[in-house]
Structures are given as C-alpha cells and as structure tokens.
Design an enzyme around this catalytic site. Sequence first.
Site, PDB file in Angstrom:
ATOM      1  N   ASN A 173       1.456  59.538  40.675  1.00 16.02           N
ATOM      2  CA  ASN A 173       1.932  58.177  40.445  1.00 16.02           C
ATOM      3  C   ASN A 173       2.735  57.609  41.608  1.00 16.02           C
ATOM      4  O   ASN A 173       2.878  56.395  41.723  1.00 16.02           O
ATOM      5  CB  ASN A 173       2.778  58.116  39.175  1.00 16.02           C
TER       6      ASN A 173
ATOM      7  N   GLN B 299      -2.484  57.512  35.806  1.00 18.72           N
ATOM      8  CA  GLN B 299      -2.735  56.665  36.977  1.00 18.72           C
ATOM      9  C   GLN B 299      -4.217  56.583  37.336  1.00 18.72           C
ATOM     10  O   GLN B 299      -4.648  55.618  37.965  1.00 18.72           O
ATOM     11  CB  GLN B 299      -1.957  57.193  38.184  1.00 18.72           C
TER      12      GLN B 299
ATOM     13  N   HIS C 235      -1.086  50.425  29.521  1.00 16.50           N
ATOM     14  CA  HIS C 235      -0.428  49.399  30.334  1.00 16.50           C
ATOM     15  C   HIS C 235      -0.636  49.592  31.827  1.00 16.50           C
ATOM     16  O   HIS C 235      -0.239  48.740  32.624  1.00 16.50           O
ATOM     17  CB  HIS C 235       1.067  49.327  29.995  1.00 16.50           C
TER      18      HIS C 235
ATOM     19  N   THR D  40       1.355  54.653  10.692  1.00 23.06           N
ATOM     20  CA  THR D  40       0.459  53.500  10.586  1.00 23.06           C
ATOM     21  C   THR D  40       0.002  53.078  11.981  1.00 23.06           C
ATOM     22  O   THR D  40       0.810  52.940  12.895  1.00 23.06           O
ATOM     23  CB  THR D  40       1.184  52.325   9.904  1.00 23.06           C
TER      24      THR D  40
ATOM     25  N   CYS E   9      10.071  55.494  36.237  1.00 21.55           N
ATOM     26  CA  CYS E   9      11.002  56.258  35.403  1.00 21.55           C
ATOM     27  C   CYS E   9      12.209  56.751  36.184  1.00 21.55           C
ATOM     28  O   CYS E   9      13.199  57.168  35.594  1.00 21.55           O
ATOM     29  CB  CYS E   9      10.278  57.446  34.761  1.00 21.55           C
TER      30      CYS E   9
END
Length: 397
Positions: free
Chosen positions: A150, A178, A200, A236, A324
Amino acid sequence: MIYLDNAATTKTAPEVVEAMLPYFTENYGNASSIYGIGAESKKAITEAREKAAKVIGARPDDIYFTAGGSESDNWALKATFEAFSGKGNHIITTKIEHHAILHTCEYLEKYRGARITYLDVDENGLVDLEQLKAAITPETILISVMFANNEIGTIQPIKEIGTIAEEHGVLFHTDAVQAFGQVPIDVDEMNIDMLSMSAHKINGPKGIGFLYIRKGVKIRSFIHGGAQERKRRAGTENVPGIVGLGAAAERAAATMNERAEKEIRIRDHMIKRLTEEIPQCRLNGDPVKRLPNNVNVSLEFIEGESLLIMLDMKGICASSGSACTSGSLDPSHVLLAIGLPHEIAHGSLRLTISGETSQEDADTAVDAVKEIVTQLRGMSPLYEDFAAGKRRSLIDG
C-alpha cells in the site's frame, strides 16, 4: 483540488452511488425476511456476490462480505489459527504488511501462543522465495503475504508463493486490498486460499469488503449471532454497501486494462520528472513490478509532514505513508524494511493517481513538489551543510 491519495481511499463513482440509492429508500428490506422487499435485497446481494467473484475467478459461494479489509485480514489470521492449532502454531508473513496483518500477528503472538516469522524484503520490497521456503516448518499453518504494498506499490510474486504454500500443504492468504481491480487476479491459477478486499479502494463505498475463502478451507466464523453469509459472518447485511461493492468491482474489471495503461504512462512520467529534476530524490519500490497508480519517492533534507501541509495549501492531496499511520511521527515501517535510514524515510512522499488524473494534474503536482522542496531545503541547516560540502548525501552516497 488535485487528489493524489487514491491508495488511502477513492471517490465513490457516480454509477456506484446510483446503484446503491434504491437500497436506502425503496428496496430497504432485510435480506433475511420472506416478504417481497426482503427478497429484493437478497437478490441484490446474490448479484453483487457474483460480480465480485468474477473479478478474481472465484465461486460466488466463496465470497463472504465483511466491513472491509481490516476485518477480512483479522478473520483470515485469527480463524485459521483457531482452526489449525492442533496442527501447529506457526504463521509466516512479511515485515511490510499492512498493520491489519502485523497487529493481528502481534496479538496472536502475545495472547494466543502463536509463533510468527516476519520475512525480510529486498531494497525494492520483494520477498525472497528461498527465504520463504526455508521458513516453513511442520508447524506452519498459514502464509500471509500482501499482493501489492500500500505504500511503495511493489507487487509480490503471488503465483510462486501460492505454489510453495500448496506444495507444503500450508494455507495461503493474501491481502489484496490495493491490488483488487488494479491488476489481474485469478485465485485458482495463483493457488490463493483466502483473499481480502475493500470496496473503497476501487471507487466503491467505505465500510464494506469481502474475504474470499476457498471451498474446503475449514476456518470458523469470526462474528457470531445470526445465520447470515452462510452462517460464517453474522449480522444484518449492509445491502447498499454490498450493492456498491458489486457495482464498483464490475466497473473496475471493465476499465482495468485501459485505466492501467493510462496510469502507468502518467506514473512513469511523474517518477522520471521527480527523480531527474529534484536532486537527492530516490524512487521507493520496484520500478517495474509495481501498481500502475503508485509513485513513492524519498526526498532528502526535508520532512514529509511539512511537504504534505504545503501541498495541501496548494490544493494537492498526497500522503507520506499509509492512511492508517499518517498521524504518526514514526517513519514508515515499510521504508525502514527496505533499508532506508530514518532520515530518508521521514522525507517520503506517496502520490497515487486514478483513471481521472490528467497529465496536466501530474505536471502541476510535480511542479509544486519541486517548488516546496526548494523552499524547505532553503530553511534546512542540514541542507546548508550539504551544499557547503560539510555533509554527504545518504541517497547519492
């Protein structure tokens, strides 16, 4: 704004948002229900599972939706350790993995009695296959090596690693967060038993991903409760997110070749300009075996944090490492692992482009980096010593 931090996250594509919208307001039923709008949700999940599986040549039933890459990584490692603890307690990974892998390994070491081997990488970030083979013992239960890094973009020899794992009867997991949608992946051809993905990173929504688990791999559930995801991941279902993941996966696969060709052209142009026009600048990561959209350089005699702030003031979004760890003052563990000294690692810059990045955007960004580096070095006593011949460059040697 020029957005060059697509490794951190991407803009959700308009067609992905459009596909998701009905599942917020019209087809909002719980997929576990038996009435009509519940059945619509279930059908949408099935279709998204098929789209996601197709990108990596997998069976749809082997795709398990999660909250993203970190959950998928945690599930793969922790559940494998539990399921195979009778065979052994040894896991092999690398020193340049995402923290979702490294911190999970630390947890397993500290609290569960796991033994972890962290493989070295060379100066380009590549694993040594002979070192991998030598690390395997009769107690080895899992090899986890990321598909592509990454931070520096290096792509590992995944097919060869998968073959080694298969020959030794060891499960193979890859963090492909990635790589998914950026480079071709075939789980059968590459002997991949488990694979993590996050939507994302491919113009999908945040908070949704999947773990591919090959049929026959006997690992346990990670979240307990209901019978969702064929009783392996309770809760759910995030129907809009799953629909968005499916739409983004389909879109990424359809545009991959054309997008990669454009990104590689712009990537290489940026690398050439940065390394040739800025003194004491070096490329990090393999120059060829790297993600199409990744540019990572180290610039001596500057602090990466100052560079990012000044780029932001010019409307350019970039990074000095993984998302991160962007709040940390510690140098990147990846850059240290490829052998960079702290002084050089602190001056790293990651620019990750997208299919929407233009040549003009790229040149504007490079021009801005050149201008800011000149400003920052003008205020640096270390650079002043270098210019006066009192200090040598660690990059130039």
